[in-house]
Design a protein around this motif. Structure first.
Motif, mmCIF file in Angstrom:
data_model
loop_
_atom_site.group_PDB
_atom_site.id
_atom_site.type_symbol
_atom_site.label_atom_id
_atom_site.label_comp_id
_atom_site.label_asym_id
_atom_site.label_seq_id
_atom_site.Cartn_x
_atom_site.Cartn_y
_atom_site.Cartn_z
ATOM 1 N N ARG A 101 0.809 -1.221 0.000
ATOM 2 C CA ARG A 101 0.000 0.000 0.000
ATOM 3 C C ARG A 101 0.842 1.270 0.000
ATOM 4 O O ARG A 101 1.600 1.508 0.936
ATOM 5 C CB ARG A 101 -0.897 0.011 1.240
ATOM 6 C CG ARG A 101 -1.715 1.277 1.357
ATOM 7 C CD ARG A 101 -2.409 1.433 2.684
ATOM 8 N NE ARG A 101 -2.971 2.774 2.808
ATOM 9 C CZ ARG A 101 -3.615 3.217 3.876
ATOM 10 N NH1 ARG A 101 -3.786 2.424 4.919
ATOM 11 N NH2 ARG A 101 -4.076 4.458 3.900
ATOM 12 N N PRO A 102 0.712 2.098 -1.050
ATOM 13 C CA PRO A 102 1.308 3.429 -0.988
ATOM 14 C C PRO A 102 0.463 4.343 -0.093
ATOM 15 O O PRO A 102 -0.720 4.083 0.142
ATOM 16 C CB PRO A 102 1.276 3.911 -2.442
ATOM 17 C CG PRO A 102 0.839 2.737 -3.253
ATOM 18 C CD PRO A 102 0.104 1.827 -2.342
ATOM 19 N N ASP A 103 1.075 5.399 0.380
ATOM 20 C CA ASP A 103 0.344 6.378 1.182
ATOM 21 C C ASP A 103 -0.773 7.013 0.346
ATOM 22 O O ASP A 103 -0.676 7.114 -0.882
ATOM 23 C CB ASP A 103 1.327 7.450 1.665
ATOM 24 C CG ASP A 103 0.681 8.447 2.596
ATOM 25 O OD1 ASP A 103 0.426 8.103 3.762
ATOM 26 O OD2 ASP A 103 0.418 9.581 2.144
ATOM 27 N N GLU A 152 3.801 5.576 8.281
ATOM 28 C CA GLU A 152 4.134 6.778 9.042
ATOM 29 C C GLU A 152 5.567 7.224 8.797
ATOM 30 O O GLU A 152 5.857 8.420 8.798
ATOM 31 C CB GLU A 152 3.932 6.518 10.537
ATOM 32 C CG GLU A 152 2.499 6.223 10.937
ATOM 33 C CD GLU A 152 2.377 5.792 12.384
ATOM 34 O OE1 GLU A 152 1.765 6.551 13.157
ATOM 35 O OE2 GLU A 152 2.902 4.714 12.746
ATOM 36 N N VAL A 153 6.449 6.272 8.571
ATOM 37 C CA VAL A 153 7.875 6.587 8.453
ATOM 38 C C VAL A 153 8.268 6.918 7.021
ATOM 39 O O VAL A 153 9.028 7.861 6.773
ATOM 40 C CB VAL A 153 8.728 5.413 8.969
ATOM 41 C CG1 VAL A 153 10.216 5.676 8.751
ATOM 42 C CG2 VAL A 153 8.454 5.162 10.441
ATOM 43 N N SER A 154 7.753 6.155 6.045
ATOM 44 C CA SER A 154 8.240 6.309 4.669
ATOM 45 C C SER A 154 7.134 6.453 3.625
ATOM 46 O O SER A 154 7.438 6.533 2.431
ATOM 47 C CB SER A 154 9.096 5.097 4.293
ATOM 48 O OG SER A 154 8.290 3.927 4.258
ATOM 49 N N LYS A 155 5.872 6.427 4.047
ATOM 50 C CA LYS A 155 4.727 6.510 3.142
ATOM 51 C C LYS A 155 4.566 5.269 2.255
ATOM 52 O O LYS A 155 3.873 5.301 1.239
ATOM 53 C CB LYS A 155 4.789 7.769 2.259
ATOM 54 C CG LYS A 155 4.664 9.071 3.043
ATOM 55 C CD LYS A 155 4.515 10.274 2.140
ATOM 56 C CE LYS A 155 4.281 11.540 2.943
ATOM 57 N NZ LYS A 155 4.053 12.720 2.074
ATOM 58 N N LEU A 156 5.213 4.174 2.651
ATOM 59 C CA LEU A 156 5.073 2.902 1.943
ATOM 60 C C LEU A 156 4.565 1.874 2.941
ATOM 61 O O LEU A 156 5.204 1.622 3.962
ATOM 62 C CB LEU A 156 6.411 2.455 1.358
ATOM 63 C CG LEU A 156 7.077 3.414 0.366
ATOM 64 C CD1 LEU A 156 8.419 2.851 -0.080
ATOM 65 C CD2 LEU A 156 6.183 3.680 -0.832
ATOM 66 N N GLY A 157 3.409 1.283 2.636
ATOM 67 C CA GLY A 157 2.774 0.366 3.577
ATOM 68 C C GLY A 157 3.236 -1.067 3.391
ATOM 69 O O GLY A 157 2.848 -1.726 2.425
#
Length: 208
Positions: A76-78, A105-110
């Protein structure tokens, strides 16, 4: 590497052009953003057509090797990227850092955590499905790792498994600071100065 385009005609043209250009293998992005490019019983489709079925036929006819790029744990992307969230996503699947943050929250990559039983079962099922439907297609497992931006892997299932095996809470372990003994210097050569050691050498004029 090819990300399947929006139309089957464009995908076929791209694959034929790859063969004409001298390529022997193609890597087709096939499971990304938590969606599949084939008609899966387990995951939602990314496109309006079965890109893997089409690519399998075209590459077989053209004598071109086909491999599927599978983004294993990155689902999931942010939301700021404007890409719809996959129905597969659950916040409880997300891997956690030692500080308790998700990779969104940290890198916008889920990223999901493979220690979650539902995640593991789904990934195993998707791999088995591909092997059954497309045994001639190679499978390239990418994103089979934790995010690099922080110390991840502290999903509750991972913490519980580590505790059961070692008797140690990994979250407590992550807060400990490593204590190193002072370095010892053997032999000749340049060494770091030790300011706490008083200088003992005195200047002497050379004889004669």
């Amino acid at each position: 590497w090819i990300r399947p385009p929006g139309s089957p005609q464009e995908l076929e043209r791209t694959l034929v052009a790859a063969k004409q250009a001298g390529f022997s293998e193609v890597l087709l992005e096939g499971f990304y953003h938590g969606r599949a490019i084939w008609k899966s019983d387990l995951a939602p489709m990314k496109l309006d057509y079965d890109a893997l079925e089409l690519a399998s036929r075209v590459t077989a006819r053209a004598g071109l090797g086909l491999n599927l790029w599978f983004e294993t744990l990155y689902w999931r992307p942010d939301s700021s990227f404007g890409i719809p969230v996959t129905p597969l996503w659950k916040d409880s699947y997300a891997t956690l850092s030692a500080a308790g943050q998700t990779s969104l929250e940290v890198s916008k990559l889920g990223f999901v955590d493979p220690t979650d039983p539902e995640v593991g079962n789904l990934l195993s099922g998707l791999s088995a499905e591909l092997g059954r439907l497309y045994p001639q297609v190679g499978l390239h497992l990418d994103y089979l790792r934790y995010p690099r931006e922080a110390d991840f892997g502290y999903h509750p299932a991972a913490v519980a498994a580590f505790l059961a095996q070692s008797g140690i809470d990994a979250r407590v372990l992550a807060r400990l600071k490593r204590v190193l003994p002072p370095p010892t210097y053997d032999g000749h050569g340049p060494h770091a100065l030790q300011p706490e050691t008083a200088a003992s050498a005195t200047w002497r004029e050379p004889a004669g």
